[in-house]
Motif scaffolding. Structure first.
Motif: not given
Length: 310
Positions: A257-285
């Motif tokens: 992820x980029x934040x201005x002139x800095x970058x932040x490497x994020x490791x993978x977490x979890x074993x499921x599928x990559x999030x899709x739009x419909x998962x936003x509603x589940x995360x909201x809930x």
């Protein structure tokens, strides 16, 4: 009195969210920006002075009010500071702001809306990447904007929640590892890490326990949290994001992820599928459920503490 104040503050946040104008936290942010212009220097020492002043002044002011308040005024002060510091309703509204444009295929509007959730550069993110960023930000901010304020008002009253909101706001302003803030923002970022140690783990535990609310698995939430919680570069964000990933059956992280002139490497977490739009509603809930449970625990904890003192 504290329990009643927490309950009223949480209810006010749920019903009214943050005002779009004249919000006290926004006013604090503007004051902190002016202080930064006076005290800025590219050094950790200057940043430590900035953090001490910017956190100490509002905390001391609210502490004086807290010491002088009694009876109904204690309820009013607790409710007002809790409402000002909590951001649960606004967080859900911000997630909706990304979800709705994605639903109609407007990536430009969704990228713009993501700015209300996080500071990462969204210019090159596609629809699925925007959905993942939204779920990750929902997880992290459920702790930062909901559970942590509730923890600190329970633990230390209005002064505690004022101190926490000041620290967390400073971290959002200067806590990035950019060329300007790598040294100056160090103290604010480290203090925010300390302030969120307990709330982040409460948030992760609640996310795992409440996973069935969003169609997920408590066992999977706990398993992924234990395995992946410490892999994140943040000592606290990884706790909550990993629990959300397991609870929702998703795979978060795994990107730079980029934040201005800095970058932040994020490791993978979890074993499921990559999030899709419909998962936003589940995360909201799930975010809503965690916030509601945390409010209930804060009120119950305040009542139990009062009874023990008697």
């Amino acid at each position: 009195m504290r329990a009643a104040g927490i309950a009223l503050g949480a209810l006010a946040d749920a019903l009214f969210a943050d005002p779009r104008r004249f919000h006290p936290v926004a006013g604090y942010g503007q004051a902190a920006m002016r202080l930064e212009r006076v005290l800025y220097a590219d050094s950790r020492a200057a940043g430590a002075v900035y953090t001490a002043v910017a956190v100490g002044v509002p905390t001391a002011a609210v502490w004086i009010l807290q010491r002088r308040a009694s009876g109904g005024w204690t309820v009013v002060l607790t409710a007002a500071t809790a409402w000002a510091a909590l951001g649960g309703r606004s967080l859900l509204r911000a997630a909706d702001g990304v979800d709705r444009p994605l639903e109609v295929g407007s990536l430009s509007r969704a990228r713009f809306a993501l700015r209300s959730l996080c500071a990462r550069d969204a210019a090159e993110l596609d629809g699925d990447e925007l959905a993942k960023a939204t779920v990750e930000s929902l997880a992290e901010n459920t702790s930062d904007a909901v559970v942590a304020p509730l923890w600190w008002v329970f633990a230390a009253g209005p002064a505690g929640i004022a101190a926490y909101r000041a620290v967390n706001t400073l971290d959002a302003m200067v806590g990035y590892k950019t060329s300007r803030y790598r040294n100056f923002g160090w103290a604010s970022a480290r203090l925010d890490d300390l302030a969120n140690v307990v709330p982040a783990r409460i948030s992760a535990a609640l996310a795992a326990v409440l996973a069935p609310v969003a169609g997920g698995s408590t066992a999977e939430g706990l398993r992924v949290w234990r395995r992946d919680g410490s892999r994140h570069p943040s000592p606290n964000a990884g706790q909550v994001e990993s629990a959300f990933a397991g609870a929702l059956g998703l795979r978060l992280g795994g990107s730079v992820n980029s934040y201005g002139d800095a970058e932040d490497s994020r490791p993978a977490m979890g074993d499921g599928k990559a999030p899709a739009r419909e998962d936003i509603k589940r995360a909201r809930k799930l975010s809503w459920a965690v916030g509601a449970a945390a409010a209930g625990l804060a009120v119950a904890g305040a009542l139990m503490t009062r009874r023990r003192k008697r």
